[in-house]
Write an enzyme that holds these catalytic residues in place. Sequence first.
Site, PDB file in Angstrom:
ATOM      1  N   ASN A   1      45.859  -5.297  19.937  1.00 36.54           N
ATOM      2  CA  ASN A   1      44.399  -6.435  20.035  1.00 36.54           C
ATOM      3  C   ASN A   1      43.545  -7.252  18.468  1.00 36.54           C
ATOM      4  O   ASN A   1      42.880  -6.802  18.127  1.00 36.54           O
ATOM      5  CB  ASN A   1      43.484  -6.253  20.907  1.00 36.54           C
TER       6      ASN A   1
ATOM      7  N   PHE B   1      47.063   6.814  26.224  1.00 37.96           N
ATOM      8  CA  PHE B   1      48.247   5.578  25.706  1.00 37.96           C
ATOM      9  C   PHE B   1      47.407   6.037  24.561  1.00 37.96           C
ATOM     10  O   PHE B   1      48.270   5.624  23.242  1.00 37.96           O
ATOM     11  CB  PHE B   1      47.449   4.153  25.852  1.00 37.96           C
TER      12      PHE B   1
ATOM     13  N   THR C   1      38.164  -5.109  23.735  1.00 40.71           N
ATOM     14  CA  THR C   1      38.841  -3.624  23.528  1.00 40.71           C
ATOM     15  C   THR C   1      40.277  -4.566  24.358  1.00 40.71           C
ATOM     16  O   THR C   1      41.084  -5.282  23.805  1.00 40.71           O
ATOM     17  CB  THR C   1      38.640  -2.262  23.822  1.00 40.71           C
TER      18      THR C   1
ATOM     19  N   ARG D   1      39.761 -11.730  19.229  1.00 40.84           N
ATOM     20  CA  ARG D   1      40.469 -10.841  20.804  1.00 40.84           C
ATOM     21  C   ARG D   1      41.322 -12.125  21.496  1.00 40.84           C
ATOM     22  O   ARG D   1      42.171 -12.806  21.868  1.00 40.84           O
ATOM     23  CB  ARG D   1      40.181  -9.699  21.497  1.00 40.84           C
TER      24      ARG D   1
ATOM     25  N   LYS E   1      45.197  -4.964  11.505  1.00 43.27           N
ATOM     26  CA  LYS E   1      46.166  -4.272  12.759  1.00 43.27           C
ATOM     27  C   LYS E   1      47.591  -4.879  12.309  1.00 43.27           C
ATOM     28  O   LYS E   1      47.935  -5.786  12.198  1.00 43.27           O
ATOM     29  CB  LYS E   1      45.996  -3.710  14.059  1.00 43.27           C
TER      30      LYS E   1
ATOM     31  N   ARG F   1      31.972  -6.896  15.341  1.00 44.27           N
ATOM     32  CA  ARG F   1      32.020  -6.775  16.430  1.00 44.27           C
ATOM     33  C   ARG F   1      31.597  -7.160  17.629  1.00 44.27           C
ATOM     34  O   ARG F   1      32.491  -7.724  18.841  1.00 44.27           O
ATOM     35  CB  ARG F   1      30.575  -5.042  16.891  1.00 44.27           C
TER      36      ARG F   1
ATOM     37  N   GLU G   1      33.969   6.295   8.939  1.00 43.25           N
ATOM     38  CA  GLU G   1      35.274   5.132   8.488  1.00 43.25           C
ATOM     39  C   GLU G   1      35.153   4.608   6.916  1.00 43.25           C
ATOM     40  O   GLU G   1      36.474   5.021   7.140  1.00 43.25           O
ATOM     41  CB  GLU G   1      35.383   4.165  10.273  1.00 43.25           C
TER      42      GLU G   1
HETATM   43  N1  UDP Z   1      43.676   0.997  23.890  1.00 45.23           N
HETATM   44  C1  UDP Z   1      44.824   0.260  24.692  1.00 45.23           C
HETATM   45  N2  UDP Z   1      44.381   0.949  25.361  1.00 45.23           N
HETATM   46  C2  UDP Z   1      43.485   0.973  26.548  1.00 45.23           C
HETATM   47  C3  UDP Z   1      42.474   1.380  25.483  1.00 45.23           C
HETATM   48  C4  UDP Z   1      42.555   0.930  24.426  1.00 45.23           C
HETATM   49  O1  UDP Z   1      45.806   0.963  23.883  1.00 45.23           O
HETATM   50  O2  UDP Z   1      43.413   1.508  27.614  1.00 45.23           O
HETATM   51  C5  UDP Z   1      44.075   1.058  22.436  1.00 45.23           C
HETATM   52  C6  UDP Z   1      43.310  -1.219  21.497  1.00 45.23           C
HETATM   53  O3  UDP Z   1      44.456  -0.999  21.033  1.00 45.23           O
HETATM   54  C7  UDP Z   1      41.962   0.210  21.314  1.00 45.23           C
HETATM   55  C8  UDP Z   1      42.102   1.371  20.635  1.00 45.23           C
HETATM   56  O4  UDP Z   1      42.410   1.709  21.534  1.00 45.23           O
HETATM   57  O5  UDP Z   1      41.962  -1.259  20.414  1.00 45.23           O
HETATM   58  C9  UDP Z   1      40.954   1.483  20.565  1.00 45.23           C
HETATM   59  O6  UDP Z   1      40.071   1.748  21.837  1.00 45.23           O
HETATM   60  P1  UDP Z   1      38.248   1.588  22.059  1.00 45.23           P
HETATM   61  O7  UDP Z   1      38.184   2.262  23.204  1.00 45.23           O
HETATM   62  O8  UDP Z   1      37.991   2.278  20.223  1.00 45.23           O
HETATM   63  O9  UDP Z   1      38.345  -0.220  21.802  1.00 45.23           O
HETATM   64  P2  UDP Z   1      38.321  -0.976  20.272  1.00 45.23           P
HETATM   65  O10 UDP Z   1      36.824  -0.308  19.731  1.00 45.23           O
HETATM   66  O11 UDP Z   1      38.713  -0.923  19.473  1.00 45.23           O
HETATM   67  O12 UDP Z   1      37.771  -2.476  20.925  1.00 45.23           O
HETATM   68 MG    MG Z   2      36.674   1.696  18.706  1.00 45.90          MG
END
Ligand code: UDP
Ligand code: MG
Length: 153
Positions: A112, A57, A91, A102, A9, A85, A126
């Site tokens: 993140n 968000f 997250t 992370r 990112k 993963r 994807e």
């Molecule tokens: N995100 C955020 N606020 C939140 C949860 C997620 O800004 O409360 C953003 C964060 O950058 C995250 C992305 O949304 O990586 C995608 O969310 P997802 O739940 O798919 O998390 P990931 O798979 O990236 O862990």
């Molecule tokens: Mg995700």
Amino acid sequence: MEQTLVLLKPSAVQRGLVGEIINRFEKRGLRLAGMKMMQLTDEILDEHYAHLREKPFFRTLKDSMMATPVIACCLEGVEAVQVVRAMTGSTNGRNADPGTIRGDYCMSNQQNIVHTSDSPENAAAELSRFFKPEEIFQYELATLKFTYSVDEK
Ligand code: UDP
Ligand code: MG
């Protein structure tokens, strides 16, 4: 073998972490099957983050993902989706375990560092969203037989 998508990112690009993070995946034994820099757009992010469209968000998430180009990677390995993963961590970087990307490199729930696919089905969708077929390369790593046992591949 399984393939998965990693997006480094804008938080990784700006903070100078691109090389270090790719190095982690290489050292783990994953094969880099594709890699490119790209500027994300509203359209591709609407698809990519469709499951988050109703979240408060969503706008700041999309803006954060367009702040600089990202680096898209296709990584390949046995059970690559779950391996990558697990290397990613929770997250919210503040909750992510030390030793994960992370957990080692960020303090934020949004900035993140990486996106990583969360299931083989999503990985396939994807990868076809971010890569053309000719941008994914088939070659064999010379280290393959020292990376897996003969019955693991
Ligand atoms: N995100 C955020 N606020 C939140 C949860 C997620 O800004 O409360 C953003 C964060 O950058 C995250 C992305 O949304 O990586 C995608 O969310 P997802 O739940 O798919 O998390 P990931 O798979 O990236 O862990
Ligand atoms: Mg995700």
